[in-house]
Design a protein around this motif. Sequence first.
Motif, short mmCIF file in Angstrom:
data_model
loop_
_atom_site.label_atom_id
_atom_site.label_comp_id
_atom_site.label_asym_id
_atom_site.label_seq_id
_atom_site.Cartn_x
_atom_site.Cartn_y
_atom_site.Cartn_z
N GLU A 105 0.83 -1.20 0.00
CA GLU A 105 0.00 0.00 0.00
C GLU A 105 0.87 1.26 0.00
N LEU A 106 1.91 1.25 0.80
CA LEU A 106 2.78 2.42 0.86
C LEU A 106 3.54 2.62 -0.45
N GLU A 107 3.93 1.53 -1.08
CA GLU A 107 4.61 1.65 -2.38
C GLU A 107 3.68 2.23 -3.43
N ARG A 108 2.42 1.81 -3.39
CA ARG A 108 1.46 2.37 -4.35
C ARG A 108 1.27 3.86 -4.11
N PHE A 109 1.28 4.26 -2.85
CA PHE A 109 1.14 5.68 -2.55
C PHE A 109 2.35 6.46 -3.07
N CYS A 110 3.55 5.91 -2.93
CA CYS A 110 4.75 6.58 -3.44
C CYS A 110 4.66 6.78 -4.95
N ILE A 111 4.23 5.76 -5.65
CA ILE A 111 4.10 5.86 -7.10
C ILE A 111 3.08 6.92 -7.47
N THR A 112 1.98 6.95 -6.73
CA THR A 112 0.95 7.96 -6.98
C THR A 112 1.49 9.37 -6.75
N GLY A 114 4.48 10.30 -7.23
CA GLY A 114 5.47 10.64 -8.24
C GLY A 114 6.91 10.38 -7.87
N ILE A 115 7.16 9.51 -6.88
CA ILE A 115 8.54 9.17 -6.53
C ILE A 115 8.69 7.66 -6.51
N ASN A 116 9.94 7.22 -6.47
CA ASN A 116 10.22 5.79 -6.44
C ASN A 116 10.19 5.28 -5.01
N ALA A 117 9.55 4.14 -4.81
CA ALA A 117 9.52 3.50 -3.50
C ALA A 117 10.87 2.83 -3.24
N PRO A 118 11.17 2.50 -1.99
CA PRO A 118 12.41 1.77 -1.70
C PRO A 118 12.50 0.50 -2.53
N GLY A 119 13.71 0.14 -2.94
CA GLY A 119 13.91 -1.00 -3.82
C GLY A 119 13.48 -2.32 -3.21
N ALA A 120 13.23 -3.29 -4.08
CA ALA A 120 12.78 -4.60 -3.63
C ALA A 120 13.87 -5.32 -2.84
N ASP A 121 15.14 -4.92 -3.01
CA ASP A 121 16.23 -5.56 -2.29
C ASP A 121 16.34 -5.08 -0.84
N MET A 122 15.56 -4.08 -0.47
CA MET A 122 15.58 -3.57 0.90
C MET A 122 14.65 -4.41 1.78
N GLU A 123 15.06 -4.63 3.01
CA GLU A 123 14.27 -5.43 3.92
C GLU A 123 12.95 -4.73 4.26
N GLN A 124 12.04 -5.52 4.79
CA GLN A 124 10.67 -5.07 4.98
C GLN A 124 10.54 -3.85 5.91
N MET A 131 9.24 5.06 4.36
CA MET A 131 8.08 5.68 3.73
C MET A 131 7.19 6.41 4.72
N GLN A 132 7.48 6.28 6.02
CA GLN A 132 6.75 7.02 7.04
C GLN A 132 7.57 8.18 7.59
N CYS A 133 8.74 8.41 7.03
CA CYS A 133 9.66 9.43 7.55
C CYS A 133 9.64 10.67 6.63
N HIS A 134 9.40 11.83 7.22
CA HIS A 134 9.34 13.05 6.41
C HIS A 134 10.71 13.42 5.85
N LEU A 135 11.79 13.03 6.53
CA LEU A 135 13.12 13.31 5.99
C LEU A 135 13.40 12.51 4.73
N TRP A 136 12.96 11.25 4.71
CA TRP A 136 13.12 10.43 3.51
C TRP A 136 12.30 11.03 2.37
N TRP A 137 11.07 11.43 2.68
CA TRP A 137 10.22 12.03 1.65
C TRP A 137 10.84 13.33 1.14
N ARG A 138 11.43 14.10 2.03
CA ARG A 138 12.04 15.36 1.62
C ARG A 138 13.17 15.10 0.64
N ARG A 139 14.01 14.12 0.93
CA ARG A 139 15.12 13.81 0.01
C ARG A 139 14.60 13.34 -1.35
#
Length: 658
Positions: A105-112, A114-124, A131-139
């Motif tokens: 769900e969070l990955e779908r929100f990221c795509i909506t 307009g940014i890339n979600a964390p890669g599939a190689d990253m742990e859960q 995706m819940q961190c405003h600093l990550w979103w800011r970057r």
Amino acid sequence: MIRESNEAWAVRQVVDLPPRWRGRLLGNWRAACASFDRSKVTGEGDALRRANAGLLMALASLSTAPLALDASDIDVCAAAEKYAEQCRKTAEETQHIGRDATRAELERFCITAGINAPGADMEQEPAILRMQCHLWWRRQLRRAMSRAVEGSAIGLGYVHKGGDCYVSDESVMHRLQQNARNAEMLESTIARNELGQEFTLAELAAKSPANKSVRRAELMTRINGFERIAIDMKHAGVFFTLTAPSRMHAYRTINGKPVRNRKYDGTKPNEAQAHHTKTWARIRAALARRGVRIYGFRIAEPNHDGTPHWHVLVFCKPDELAILKSTVYKYALAVDGDEAGARKHRVDWKPMDPAKGTAAGYIAKYVAKNIDGYRLDKDMYGNDAIQTSQRVEAWATRWRIRQFQQIGGPPVTVWRELRRVQSVPADAPGFVVSAHNAVNKIAVIEGRENASVAWDRYVAAQGGVFCGRGYRVRLATVAAEGATRYGEERAPKVIGITFNEEYKVRDARGNWTDVREMQTIVESKRFEWEILRPASSNAFAVSYAGSDSTPTTVRDAEGFSGFERAQRASWTCVNNCTESGEFKPEGIPTTFGRLSEAAYEACSGAVVAAFNEWVRRNGREGGGIESAGGAGTGGSQAASAVRPDGRAKTDGIASKHH
């Protein structure tokens, strides 16, 4: 129903663009509308249709952006907070159906968004926390917006030597503003170590490669060192330039003037950089298969239209130059190598001639151009060198392109760490002593060979220029405590250097029985740094009316004027306003280190209001805390004047003598 006018329609199409772009597009649209044959009845309508189609085609060339292209950094930060909060709500609402579903769900929100979600190689869990961190979103938003704005500028035809050379003016202004904010923050923030020494972050940064002059000097030292090695080993040098295929260039030059390239396929500078990186990887692999070893440097810099090209300075054995040349041409022409002029323009090959100057001297202008314009008046297009270096820096940061890269030789990270080592053991192996002497500016004493700071001496101590990954002196690291904000293991912490030395083993009778290796660690000089509250600020100040009623800032040349030591804001996360008879904010936490931003701002506002009330009760008029929005506003500006930042404690800043 009121019908929208043509003018209103056109304005609505460009409303989200930067002002300069909006004005030009509207100007072109109005000119196209006015250019029609008045002798024809349908002339005006045909012109309007052509103008509308041209405007829509221009807008179609814009890159997709998660926000409006004229969004400010404040807009980006606000959007980051909003999106992070939405992800937190989504995570709470979906926690009962499993972490896989939450992440999806969070990955779908990221795509909506307009940014890339964390890669599939990253742990859960780390991915979900990001995706819940405003600093990550800011970057992510800043990166996406940077590329969208610059990609749109290229698509609209702004970036070329007849317009905005190398990079758009919007990106240059954004970078200058960012640098100004960073410089102000560095100047206004103090770091204090365990010895009680205090420096502004700007003073500490000035002694590191973050300082442009230091960075340029270090690069030239390394380049000059490689040339000395080549002279000693009687190797030949060559300087060549790799250019991308013509379809990757938005503009070409005809008779000195920039002209739209009809072959342009929309390739962005970061994609052209990836093409060069892939080409170079193939060249190096082919050379390795044939036993050809090279060393030197490569520099990535922009053409006038923003497309990167590479300057490469390398050295090798003279009898291997022919193999090197044929290999470079082979892979440089592997893509669209049959197009007109490819062999002439794709590779510019120049063997080094000692009679015409040193290789380091030849490449110096490219280093200076890409850093600070040192000792340069103009670039090749006649632009001021200082302005050129600013535009090149903006270009590199916009597209996240690494400008300088060493080819061969031992790593520079050990070289820098050795400079933090005050001394090595007296019985250390000779190569360790030589490496340490080579980086620590030891003066020549009575002609002894332990002196000059020189990259070539360091390379020799590490095992030679072809040591590869077998270099002798390495970084010593220990496991870092705790976890990152995303629950991941922290990177190992560098503590100094390490090396192996051989020692002989004796038996009970004293006979040598074996030779073994022993690892030795030499710790470097490092400090634990505590980040204090801002030293001063142009936007807000803590004022106190003394005998002369002269307001003073939080910190001036003489110190904290007007306040006793116990009254000053804490440089730890603890509030020091606890003495009898002094200001005591009731019901307010004395630490801000772990509060949320919202809670922090609320507490900060309460502190400001309470302090001003205390000033009023004690008859100290004019002694309150003021902000840009007025005394006691309680917003983030007032908070910045009193916030003791106890969260930022680091130990990786080099000491002053470094």
